[in-house]
Design an enzyme around this catalytic site. Structure first.
Site, PDB file in Angstrom:
ATOM      1  N   ARG A  89       9.976  71.660  90.698  1.00 29.04           N
ATOM      2  CA  ARG A  89       9.965  71.376  89.259  1.00 29.04           C
ATOM      3  C   ARG A  89       8.567  71.207  88.658  1.00 29.04           C
ATOM      4  NH1 ARG A  89      11.879  67.714  86.752  1.00 29.04           N
ATOM      5  NH2 ARG A  89      12.958  68.834  85.130  1.00 29.04           N
ATOM      6  N   CYS A 126       0.837  77.324 101.003  1.00 24.67           N
ATOM      7  CA  CYS A 126      -0.287  78.164 100.626  1.00 24.67           C
ATOM      8  C   CYS A 126      -0.107  78.705  99.218  1.00 24.67           C
ATOM      9  CB  CYS A 126      -0.477  79.279 101.647  1.00 24.67           C
ATOM     10  SG  CYS A 126      -0.917  78.592 103.245  1.00 24.67           S
ATOM     11  N   TYR A 161       8.560  74.099  85.992  1.00 22.55           N
ATOM     12  CA  TYR A 161       8.811  73.620  84.630  1.00 22.55           C
ATOM     13  C   TYR A 161       7.656  72.775  84.085  1.00 22.55           C
ATOM     14  CZ  TYR A 161      13.697  74.539  85.989  1.00 22.55           C
ATOM     15  OH  TYR A 161      14.861  75.091  86.424  1.00 22.55           O
ATOM     16  N   GLU A 165      29.166  68.502  80.288  1.00 26.51           N
ATOM     17  CA  GLU A 165      28.821  68.941  81.658  1.00 26.51           C
ATOM     18  C   GLU A 165      27.459  68.396  82.075  1.00 26.51           C
ATOM     19  OE1 GLU A 165      30.392  73.369  80.449  1.00 26.51           O
ATOM     20  OE2 GLU A 165      28.277  72.917  80.665  1.00 26.51           O
TER      21      GLU A 165
HETATM   22  C1  PLP Z   1      22.718  73.516  84.140  1.00 25.71           C
HETATM   23  C2  PLP Z   1      23.891  73.401  83.277  1.00 25.71           C
HETATM   24  C3  PLP Z   1      24.335  72.139  82.848  1.00 25.71           C
HETATM   25  C4  PLP Z   1      23.626  70.849  83.186  1.00 25.71           C
HETATM   26  O1  PLP Z   1      22.417  70.680  82.543  1.00 25.71           O
HETATM   27  P1  PLP Z   1      21.607  69.324  82.734  1.00 25.71           P
HETATM   28  O2  PLP Z   1      20.381  69.485  81.937  1.00 25.71           O
HETATM   29  O3  PLP Z   1      21.316  69.164  84.194  1.00 25.71           O
HETATM   30  O4  PLP Z   1      22.464  68.207  82.271  1.00 25.71           O
HETATM   31  C5  PLP Z   1      25.481  72.104  82.086  1.00 25.71           C
HETATM   32  N1  PLP Z   1      26.156  73.229  81.741  1.00 25.71           N
HETATM   33  C6  PLP Z   1      25.756  74.452  82.138  1.00 25.71           C
HETATM   34  C7  PLP Z   1      26.538  75.638  81.756  1.00 25.71           C
HETATM   35  C8  PLP Z   1      24.613  74.577  82.905  1.00 25.71           C
HETATM   36  O5  PLP Z   1      24.215  75.802  83.278  1.00 25.71           O
END
Ligand code: PLP
Length: 406
Positions: A298, A328, A302, A259
């Protein structure tokens, strides 16, 4: 996508504007798809990284499915033309009714806690299969905010609770068709990934009805020169070997799923902002731009590094600046950066802004969210209009008794 395209975008559509390079997205998708030593993999694009309908359609054309983390994302996926069977729904801490809604739509269901799993079994028995999200408790990723597989993480069901998962699935007759893990973003080395995979293989032996294993994502891209990046070909090759070995032991060929979000879209995106103010203080020179943490959070959220380039004056004398936003808050987009001399009105391009850029943008300080533009070869197209003041107040309800008479 060249700086010429970017300057054209800024002239035509103004700033602040997110710009995405379609070819870069395709390239990253193909590179990942081909990294697994000829093993067919299913890539479900994690749409929370960037969910513009045109980006979703572009990736659909490449053969991608979707990973959705909310029911709203599921609906956006359907709207973009994805079949329910191409969508994996991976929610966390949602009401059970939302999961029921997803079941009715027909997407893949990924369950990440035991209470919901039991409720799922109670309602659906063996009539609807589900995937189970396992937390392997490995520390992966560059930042504790984006590392989600560790012991304190709220995500997934502990690998130590496999026995309990089995109890529930056996007693309710739940058919577990997949196991999933997602350990976090910014994974750089193959070893951590493989360690997670090994744990998932071991757990998989307890589930006889599996159709796929889903290894999530977290592949890192380079944010600055010399950055460690995910050794994608190495990770891919090693995973392919270990997966083949697992399948032969398991006795059946399973599908291998991922994913990816950031890996696919991060480098495709640049965020264009305009320098409003050059401010010399006792300790530094600030470049104040027409954007800030409301549009790109970000760096603050982060502590992420985003490379910044002055595309209006590429041959200017290099000078040291801190690039800050107009919000601000202390919204520093880039601290101690050497840019070619910045003048008021210059366009700065903030790199690696494709993932978690626009999708995390908000209206703090009552600012409007930016426009989005897609560059595909020589074609430059607006894919989201800049917000207007009307958008900002659309849902506000005025109470009669508080309307001041004039
Ligand atoms: C955010 C997320 C991703 C993607 O993560 P990346 O670091 O953007 O590749 C994949 N799987 C799940 C369940 C997520 O919450």
């Amino acid at each position: 996508m060249t700086n010429k395209h970017l300057l054209e975008v800024s002239e035509k559509f103004g700033t602040p504007t997110y710009v995405y390079d379609a070819n870069k997205i395709r390239l990253q998708y193909k590179r990942l798809e081909n990294a697994f030593d000829k093993l067919p993999v299913k890539l479900h694009y994690a749409m929370k990284a960037l969910s513009n309908i045109n980006i979703l359609r572009l990736l659909k054309k490449e053969g991608a499915g979707l990973d959705a983390v909310s029911i709203e994302e599921v609906y956006l996926g359907l709207r973009a033309g994805f079949e329910p069977s191409a969508i994996m729904y991976t929610p966390n801490c949602v009401d059970f009714s939302e999961i029921q809604e997803a079941v009715e739509i027909g997407v893949h269901i990924n369950i990440d806690n035991l209470t919901i799993l039991e409720e799922f079994g109670h309602v659906y028995g063996n009539s609807v299969p589900c995937c189970v999200r396992i937390n392997p408790h490995i520390m992966a990723g560059g930042n504790s905010n984006i590392s989600v597989g560790h012991i304190d993480s709220k995500f997934g069901i502990s690998i130590h609770q496999v026995r309990h998962i089995k109890r529930i699935t056996e007693n309710y007759g739940i058919r577990v068709n997949g196991l999933h893990m997602h350990t976090g973003s910014d994974i750089v080395d193959a070893e951590v990934f493989l360690r997670g995979a090994d744990l998932l293989y071991e757990a998989a032996n307890s589930f006889p009805d599996l159709e796929f294993l889903d290894f999530g994502s977290g592949f890192k891209v380079a944010y600055k020169e010399g950055d460690y990046v995910a050794e994608i070909e190495k990770i891919g090759f090693d995973i392919a070997q270990s997966f083949r070995k697992f399948c032969s032991e398991y006795g059946r060929e399973l599908e291998l799923w991922f994913e990816p979000g950031k890996y696919i879209v991060s480098e495709s995106g640049q965020f264009l902002v305009k320098s409003n103010v050059i401010k010399q203080t006792t300790s530094t020179v600030f470049v104040g731009v027409n954007s800030g943490q409301n549009h790109l959070i970000r760096p603050m959220f982060y502590n992420a590094y985003h490379y910044i380039e002055n595309i209006s004056n590429p041959d200017g004398t290099p000078r040291l600046y801190s690039v800050v936003g107009y919000i601000c808050e202390s919204d520093t987009l880039g601290y101690d950066r050497i840019l070619s001399e910045v003048n008021v009105g210059d366009i700065l391009a903030i790199k690696n802004a494709g993932a978690y850029g626009f999708s995390m943008a908000n209206n703090y300080n009552s600012r409007l969210r930016p426009a989005e533009v897609l560059v595909d070869g020589e074609s430059i197209q607006l894919i989201r209009k800049r917000e207007t003041l009307e958008d900002l107040i659309a849902n506000e309800v005025e109470i009669e008794s508080l309307i001041l008479a004039d």
